[in-house]
Structure formats: structure tokens, C-alpha cells
Design a protein around this motif. Structure first.
Motif, PDB file in Angstrom:
ATOM      1  N   ILE A   1       0.847  -1.187   0.000  1.00  0.00           N
ATOM      2  CA  ILE A   1       0.000   0.000   0.000  1.00  0.00           C
ATOM      3  C   ILE A   1       0.881   1.234   0.000  1.00  0.00           C
ATOM      4  CG2 ILE A   1      -1.760   1.288   1.262  1.00  0.00           C
ATOM      5  CD1 ILE A   1      -2.659  -1.369   2.443  1.00  0.00           C
ATOM      6  N   VAL A   2       0.536   2.201  -0.806  1.00  0.00           N
ATOM      7  CA  VAL A   2       1.266   3.465  -0.847  1.00  0.00           C
ATOM      8  C   VAL A   2       0.782   4.312   0.305  1.00  0.00           C
ATOM      9  CG1 VAL A   2       1.768   5.523  -2.199  1.00  0.00           C
ATOM     10  CG2 VAL A   2       1.456   3.322  -3.329  1.00  0.00           C
ATOM     11  N   PRO A   3       1.688   4.804   1.191  1.00  0.00           N
ATOM     12  CA  PRO A   3       1.262   5.606   2.345  1.00  0.00           C
ATOM     13  C   PRO A   3       0.493   6.843   1.925  1.00  0.00           C
ATOM     14  CG  PRO A   3       3.575   4.957   2.513  1.00  0.00           C
ATOM     15  CD  PRO A   3       3.139   4.608   1.144  1.00  0.00           C
TER      16      PRO A   3
ATOM     17  N   GLN B   1      -6.324  10.000  -9.044  1.00  0.00           N
ATOM     18  CA  GLN B   1      -6.364  10.426  -7.665  1.00  0.00           C
ATOM     19  C   GLN B   1      -7.438   9.651  -6.909  1.00  0.00           C
ATOM     20  OE1 GLN B   1      -6.934  14.623  -7.929  1.00  0.00           O
ATOM     21  NE2 GLN B   1      -4.744  15.025  -8.155  1.00  0.00           N
ATOM     22  N   VAL B   2      -7.056   9.170  -5.705  1.00  0.00           N
ATOM     23  CA  VAL B   2      -7.983   8.452  -4.839  1.00  0.00           C
ATOM     24  C   VAL B   2      -8.022   9.180  -3.510  1.00  0.00           C
ATOM     25  CG1 VAL B   2      -8.479   6.252  -3.730  1.00  0.00           C
ATOM     26  CG2 VAL B   2      -7.365   6.303  -5.949  1.00  0.00           C
ATOM     27  N   ALA B   3      -9.200   9.520  -3.063  1.00  0.00           N
ATOM     28  CA  ALA B   3      -9.323  10.285  -1.822  1.00  0.00           C
ATOM     29  C   ALA B   3      -8.713   9.520  -0.662  1.00  0.00           C
ATOM     30  CB  ALA B   3     -10.791  10.586  -1.526  1.00  0.00           C
ATOM     31  N   ALA B   4      -7.916  10.225   0.166  1.00  0.00           N
ATOM     32  CA  ALA B   4      -7.278   9.616   1.333  1.00  0.00           C
ATOM     33  C   ALA B   4      -8.026  10.027   2.589  1.00  0.00           C
ATOM     34  CB  ALA B   4      -5.832  10.067   1.428  1.00  0.00           C
TER      35      ALA B   4
ATOM     36  N   LEU C   1      -8.877   1.712   1.601  1.00  0.00           N
ATOM     37  CA  LEU C   1      -7.737   1.974   0.750  1.00  0.00           C
ATOM     38  C   LEU C   1      -7.203   0.687   0.126  1.00  0.00           C
ATOM     39  CD1 LEU C   1      -5.818   4.066  -0.352  1.00  0.00           C
ATOM     40  CD2 LEU C   1      -4.407   3.788   1.686  1.00  0.00           C
ATOM     41  N   THR C   2      -7.179  -0.376   0.967  1.00  0.00           N
ATOM     42  CA  THR C   2      -6.728  -1.663   0.439  1.00  0.00           C
ATOM     43  C   THR C   2      -7.636  -2.143  -0.673  1.00  0.00           C
ATOM     44  OG1 THR C   2      -5.811  -2.259   2.595  1.00  0.00           O
ATOM     45  CG2 THR C   2      -6.209  -4.058   1.048  1.00  0.00           C
ATOM     46  N   SER C   3      -8.940  -1.951  -0.487  1.00  0.00           N
ATOM     47  CA  SER C   3      -9.905  -2.377  -1.517  1.00  0.00           C
ATOM     48  C   SER C   3      -9.710  -1.604  -2.818  1.00  0.00           C
ATOM     49  CB  SER C   3     -11.342  -2.195  -1.010  1.00  0.00           C
ATOM     50  OG  SER C   3     -11.562  -2.961   0.148  1.00  0.00           O
ATOM     51  N   LEU C   4      -9.492  -0.291  -2.673  1.00  0.00           N
ATOM     52  CA  LEU C   4      -9.297   0.521  -3.867  1.00  0.00           C
ATOM     53  C   LEU C   4      -8.029   0.110  -4.625  1.00  0.00           C
ATOM     54  CD1 LEU C   4     -10.268   4.071  -2.546  1.00  0.00           C
ATOM     55  CD2 LEU C   4     -11.543   2.659  -4.154  1.00  0.00           C
ATOM     56  N   VAL C   5      -6.966  -0.132  -3.844  1.00  0.00           N
ATOM     57  CA  VAL C   5      -5.725  -0.549  -4.490  1.00  0.00           C
ATOM     58  C   VAL C   5      -5.896  -1.907  -5.162  1.00  0.00           C
ATOM     59  CG1 VAL C   5      -3.320  -1.186  -4.094  1.00  0.00           C
ATOM     60  CG2 VAL C   5      -4.282   0.822  -2.971  1.00  0.00           C
ATOM     61  N   ALA C   6      -6.653  -2.798  -4.513  1.00  0.00           N
ATOM     62  CA  ALA C   6      -6.896  -4.109  -5.107  1.00  0.00           C
ATOM     63  C   ALA C   6      -7.662  -3.985  -6.415  1.00  0.00           C
ATOM     64  CB  ALA C   6      -7.667  -4.990  -4.123  1.00  0.00           C
TER      65      ALA C   6
END
Length: 669
Positions: free
Chosen positions: A318-320, A363-366, A383-388
């Protein structure tokens, strides 16, 4: 702008409309100026032909005709032609002014380009040339000097992927070809980019431009042209004798797909290249997509397990998040400035690419920083779900680019055209038929059957794409051409172009054919021969040295003497005639014919009039006997009583006399 040398045209107004403001470039055939169209208030480029060419009527006429054709060629990657005319007898063209530099200038500055930049430029070049090919035009002089790179929308020419490319000088090479040859009779061409067929026989078609475009791609990738030499003719013949080396042999590490692309475009046999610029354009677009895969794989590498990190064996990296309440997490897609298929202009995209234009970064909202417990876990889960999901999208895209949209080409070799077309349609492909070729290998593919196909059997091909097939002409055979009356040089060139061996036979004298002209061939015209077979040419030696005199009407004795004095022999044959005996009635060969010494001349000699055989008219009434003799053509003299019976005749019965001879009849009781 080159204004080092004073130019009398700068500051002048041509045709009361085009005011020349500066000189842009000077070439071997013309000079290009920057000018203002005062009627439409726009900047244009004005190309005016050098005075040395203006005296060549063929060049001027062809130049004018080509200008009219090019003016009808409308395409965003073609330098538009607005007007044409003459100034002080010099033809000129008014063209679109492109703000930017030539590809030659860019290569001089940067030496070579990246693969993505090179393909981006080549794609627009080919789009322009393909439009010309569809209109029946062949450029004939594709080279970096004729490729203009306009300023990108972002400004300047630094971002070559986004720059607009335009091709200039369509048809000018053809006008030059029609009127200009060097001392050896060869077409003046840019030898670094000249196709083999243009060197060998001066013939050019759409595949000639494909070859030159392949050399330009080679130079963009390697920073050099494939061949060099002390003399231009040496360079030109290297294109004929050698295969263009692969770019990776000059610049190690270049993708193999670029090697294959250059090899396809620069095959020495025109029939093995794409049939026109449109065919090569499709292959370039596929190659650009192939280069995009490498960037997609780089993006997925960020999500692979990392050794030494707890849980990395089955977790996604995961990207911080960026520590800001309003911040967004940047998920690497394709690095800025590198190629994405969506960067391709809309007119050049493949059907699978759609019309959307993706940004270099998504861009993904953090989540806000500082949350803990449930919210922290929830944030991590989201965030993990979005990255997946992104991983699935990237991997899916990579699969589609590398494998999903491809299938294997069917095997069409040795099939008839109808069978190949039917099988291809059953599997969802269209068939393009290229120029047929002779089969030079054993076993021979029958005439009309598929000799070659591209892509080859079981090679990767985009689903629903086109397959180009080359049909067999059967074994290579050529009919001996009709060469009677042709000069030796032409006849020899004709036969050698058919790969036949020429042999010169024994010459013959001819009264009608000049010396060195073909009298006949062995085998005869129309006979079909294989390459390497021999054709013997029988040539004229010109007229023989002795001319036969006119002997008709001469006494045969005089005729014999005349012939002997000229070294000729007499042969005689007799014939009855009303002419006096021993008169020459005819001769063979005829008077005026040329013959060699000791040749025989046949004389037809008169035997005199035909003789009349007298019948026996004794014991017939005298008047009746006289009438019978007169009907035979003799004269009759009667002695005695004509009313009595003929008792004697002189000459006697059975005698032969000449016509109109006198026959005496003695008549009494």
C-alpha cells in the motif's frame, strides 16, 4: 532563420499579395521563404524554384501538375498547399507555415529519440503518407528534412509525443524525377533513404515510401542511417545488396518489437513489405500498444509482496497516504511524459482504444490523518480495496494488451484464394490480396494459391484484423519478347530483366535492317523460358558489300561478263519467250541487293518464241488448208490453182517453224 546572405526577394511582394519577410531554408531545387498573405492576413510559407530549374520545361509542367494534385490532398498531417503561380518566370507554391522545426533539426540536437517518441512521430508521418497513397500519390522522398514537427499544445517541441507532425514536399520528387538524372542516368534521390527498386530500375510505388519511412524510424532510434560511403552511388547500392541491420544492434536494449517493425518496413523485396503506408501504420499502432505494456507492468510492481515486510507474502503493498486533511493518494499509473494509448490523437486510435483521454495520474481520496481504532481500520480496508481494484484493472489491461485481444492467425498457405477467404471469414478475419509473386521454391505452390501470408500461420493477430495474402504465379517463366527490329542494347536489357541469359549468334547481312539490329531470336518470340535459360540473338551485319547490277534485257553473254567482273557467279535457266533468244528475262536476287563475293546470281534466259509444228494439210482443198495453217500463226503462200487440191507443202508436215513463218502450198487437179 537564414538571412546571412543578402536575398533580393526579401521585402518584395509577389503577385501583389505575398510579402516575403524572411528566408527559412534553401535546398537543392527550391528556396522556402516566410511570407505574409496580405489578402487573408496570415503567415504562409512560399517555396520558389531555383532559376536553374525554370528552363526545364518538363520539370515546370510536372511541378505545376503535382501542385494541383497536392492542393486537393487535405489531411491534418500534410502541409497544405494554398496557391501556385510564377514570379519572374520561376514557379512557386504557397503553403501552410508550420511553426516548429524539421525532424532533421531535432535529430541534430538530440541525436536519437526514445522509442515512444519515435513511434509517435512515425505514426503521424504514416497517417499523412497513407492519405497520399489513397489519393494515388507517392511521395518518393521521405526523409527527416521533409518532416516538420510543430510546437506542441503545451508549447515548444520538447514533448514530442504530443507534438503535431506534418509531411511536406509531396510530388516534388516526382517532378524532379521526370526531368533530372545524373551522369549515370540514375534518378537523383536522397540515397540514405532510397528504396532498392528505385536504385535498380527507377520504379516507385507506395511500398517505396514504406521503405524510406522504415529508414527514418531506424535513424530516430539509433541516431544514424544504416549505410555510409564515400560516394552516393556506393550508399545507394548498399540498399540493394544488404538487409538493413536491426536497431538493437546499434543501441542495445531496444525492444525486439522495434527490430521487427524496422525489418518489415525495409525488406529489399517490395512484395514483403506492407502494401502501403496505411498497412505500416497499423503495425506501428500495435507496436506502440506493445511498448505501453512495459509501463503497465512497472505500475503493478508497486503492488507485489515485499520481502521482509510482515504479511507481505499474501498482502498488497500500500502506498502511504499524504498527511493532509484534504490530500489525495497518488496511485502510479504511467509516469508523466511517457506514452499511453489514449495519448494518441483521435484520428489515429485503434477501435479498442475508445475516445476518452486519461490523465497521467489518477487520484484516490485519502482518509484524514489522526483517526484511530475502528476508523483507522476502516480507512485501511477502504484503501486496500481501492488498491486491489486498481491492481485488477491494471492487470486486466495488461492482459488485454498483451494477450486478450490477440489470437493466432489461421494457416492459409497453399489454399486457393476462395478457400483462404472462406476460412478467414469463418474465424472473423478479412483478407487483403497483395501483389502476386512467382514461387521460387520446391514444391511449387499452384498458380492462384496462397504463397505467403502476413501475419504468418499461428502468429499473433488482433481479433477481427486483416490478413494479407500473396498469391502464387506458379513457377517463374517468361515469354521471349518480340525483339525483331530492336537494337542490341535494348534487346539485351529486356531479356536480362526477365533473368534470361543472352547469347549473340552469327550475324547476317540485311538490306533492310541496319547493323546491330536484331533479325531474329532463338527460341522464337512467345516461347516460355525459365530464369537462366539462354536466348540467342541473330543480329544484322548491315548491307552486304557487293551490289547486284540490273541485267534484265541484256544478252546472256554480256550478263555473264558483268557478273564475273564483280566477283559473282552466274547460273542460267531457259524459258520460252517472245523476246529474242539469249535475252535475260529475269534475275535473282533482284538488282540492288547486297551480296558477298562469289555469291550466285540466277539468270532466266529467253529461248525465243515457241515453235509451231505444221500439220499435214495435203489432199485438202487448197483454201481449207491455207485457213488451218493461218490459225496456227503462220503465213501461207499458194502456188497453182487455189480452187484445186493441195498436193505439196513446204516446209513439209511435222516441221517446226517460228510464228509468222511462210509456208508454201502447191495446189492443182
Amino acid at each position: 532563420m537564414d538571412t546571412t546572405v543578402a536575398d533580393t526577394l526579401i521585402g518584395t511582394t509577389i503577385d501583389g499579395r505575398y510579402r516575403i519577410t524572411g528566408r527559412v531554408a534553401r535546398g537543392g531545387m527550391a528556396t522556402v521563404y516566410r511570407a505574409t498573405d496580405e489578402r487573408l492576413e496570415r503567415t504562409v510559407a512560399l517555396k520558389i524554384i531555383h532559376p536553374s530549374q525554370a528552363t526545364n520545361v518538363h520539370f515546370v509542367d510536372r511541378f505545376t501538375d503535382e501542385a494541383k494534385t497536392i492542393a486537393r490532398l487535405t489531411h491534418p498531417n500534410v502541409v497544405a498547399v494554398y496557391d501556385q503561380g510564377r514570379h519572374q518566370g520561376l514557379p512557386y507554391l504557397v503553403m501552410e507555415f508550420v511553426q516548429g522545426r524539421t525532424l532533421r533539426d531535432l535529430l541534430a540536437q538530440r541525436t536519437r529519440l526514445s522509442p515512444v517518441e519515435a513511434l509517435a512521430i512515425l505514426e503521424q508521418m504514416l497517417a499523412a503518407i497513407a492519405a497520399a497513397h489513397r489519393a494515388g500519390l507517392v511521395h518518393r522522398d521521405v526523409k527527416p528534412e521533409n518532416v516538420l514537427v510543430a510546437e506542441a499544445p503545451s508549447g515548444g517541441t520538447a514533448d514530442l509525443v504530443d507534438a503535431v507532425v506534418k509531411v511536406a514536399d509531396f510530388g516534388l520528387a516526382r517532378a524532379i524525377e521526370a526531368s533530372t538524372v545524373d551522369d549515370t542516368g540514375q534518378l537523383m534521390a536522397t540515397v540514405a533513404y532510397v528504396a532498392p527498386e528505385l536504385v535498380q530500375n527507377g520504379q516507385a510505388d507506395a511500398r517505396t515510401d514504406v521503405y524510406s519511412a522504415g529508414i527514418v524510424l531506424f535513424e530516430m532510434l539509433t541516431g544514424r542511417v544504416p549505410y555510409d560511403g564515400a560516394e552516393p552511388i556506393e550508399v545507394a547500392w548498399q540498399h540493394v545488396d544488404n538487409d538493413v541491420p536491426v536497431p538493437s544492434s546499434i543501441v542495445p536494449g531496444l525492444p525486439a518489437i522495434l527490430d521487427r517493425l524496422v525489418a518489415r518496413a525495409t525488406r529489399r523485396d517490395p512484395g514483403s513489405r506492407p502494401t502501403d503506408a496505411g498497412g505500416l501504420l497499423t503495425e506501428v499502432q500495435t507496436a506502440r500498444d506493445g511498448l505501453g505494456v512495459a509501463h503497465a507492468e512497472a505500475a503493478t510492481a508497486m503492488m507485489r509482496p515485499v520481502p521482509g515486510v510482515p504479511g507481505s507474502t499474501d498482502a498488497t503493498r500500500i502506498v502511504p497516504a499524504i498527511p493532509s486533511a484534504d490530500a489525495t493518494a497518488l496511485v502510479p499509473a504511467v509516469p508523466a511524459g511517457t506514452y499511453q494509448s489514449s495519448h494518441r490523437p483521435s484520428w489515429a486510435r485503434l477501435p479498442e482504444q475508445g475516445n476518452s483521454r486519461n490523465a497521467p495520474y489518477r487520484q484516490v481520496a485519502a482518509p484524514p490523518v489522526g483517526g484511530g481504532g475502528f476508523f483507522s481500520d476502516r480507512r485501511r480496508l477502504v484503501l486496500t480495496s481501492l488498491v486491489a481494484v486498481m491492481a485488477v484493472v491494471v492487470l486486466g489491461s495488461a492482459w488485454w494488451v498483451t494477450m486478450g485481444r490477440y489470437t493466432e492467425a489461421p494457416t492459409l498457405l497453399t489454399m486457393s484464394q476462395d478457400q483462404a477467404t472462406q476460412l478467414a471469414k469463418q474465424q472473423g478475419f478479412d483478407i487483403l490480396v497483395g501483389e502476386s509473386k512467382f514461387d521460387l521454391n520446391e514444391p511449387i505452390v499452384p498458380k492462384g494459391s496462397v504463397l505467403e501470408q502476413s501475419p504468418g500461420p499461428q502468429e499473433k493477430i488482433v481479433k477481427g484484423d486483416k490478413i494479407t495474402v500473396i498469391l502464387s504465379l506458379g513457377p517463374e517463366v517468361h515469354a521471349v519478347p518480340e525483339l525483331e527490329g530492336q537494337e542490341l542494347t535494348f534487346a539485351k536489357a529486356q531479356l536480362e530483366s526477365l533473368k534470361l541469359v543472352v547469347k549473340q549468334g552469327k550475324g547476317l547481312y540485311s538490306d533492310t535492317a541496319p547493323e546491330g539490329v536484331v533479325l531474329s531470336t532463338d527460341p522464337k518470340a512467345g516461347t516460355e523460358l525459365k530464369p537462366g535459360d539462354t536466348v540467342t540473338l541473330v543480329l544484322s551485319k548491315g548491307k552486304a558489300p557487293i551490289t547486284i547490277p540490273d541485267l534484265v534485257g541484256e544478252n546472256v553473254n554480256n550478263a555473264r561478263t558483268i557478273l564475273a567482273q564483280r566477283g559473282l557467279k552466274a547460273a542460267e535457266q531457259s524459258q520460252e519467250s517472245n523476246e529474242p533468244a539469249d535475252t535475260v528475262l529475269a534475275q535473282s536476287p533482284k538488282a540492288g541487293t547486297g551480296v558477298e563475293k562469289n555469291a550466285q546470281v540466277t539468270l532466266t534466259v529467253s529461248k525465243g518464241p515457241a515453235q509451231i509444228t505444221l500439220p499435214d494439210v495435203t489432199n485438202q482443198p487448197c483454201t481449207q488448208a491455207a485457213a488451218a495453217l493461218q490459225q496456227l500463226g503462220v503465213q501461207v503462200q499458194t502456188n497453182g490453182d487455189p480452187n484445186q487440191t493441195t498436193r505439196q507443202m513446204n516446209p513439209g508436215p511435222g516441221s517446226q517453224v517460228a510464228p509468222q513463218s511462210v509456208v508454201q502450198l502447191v495446189c492443182f487437179f
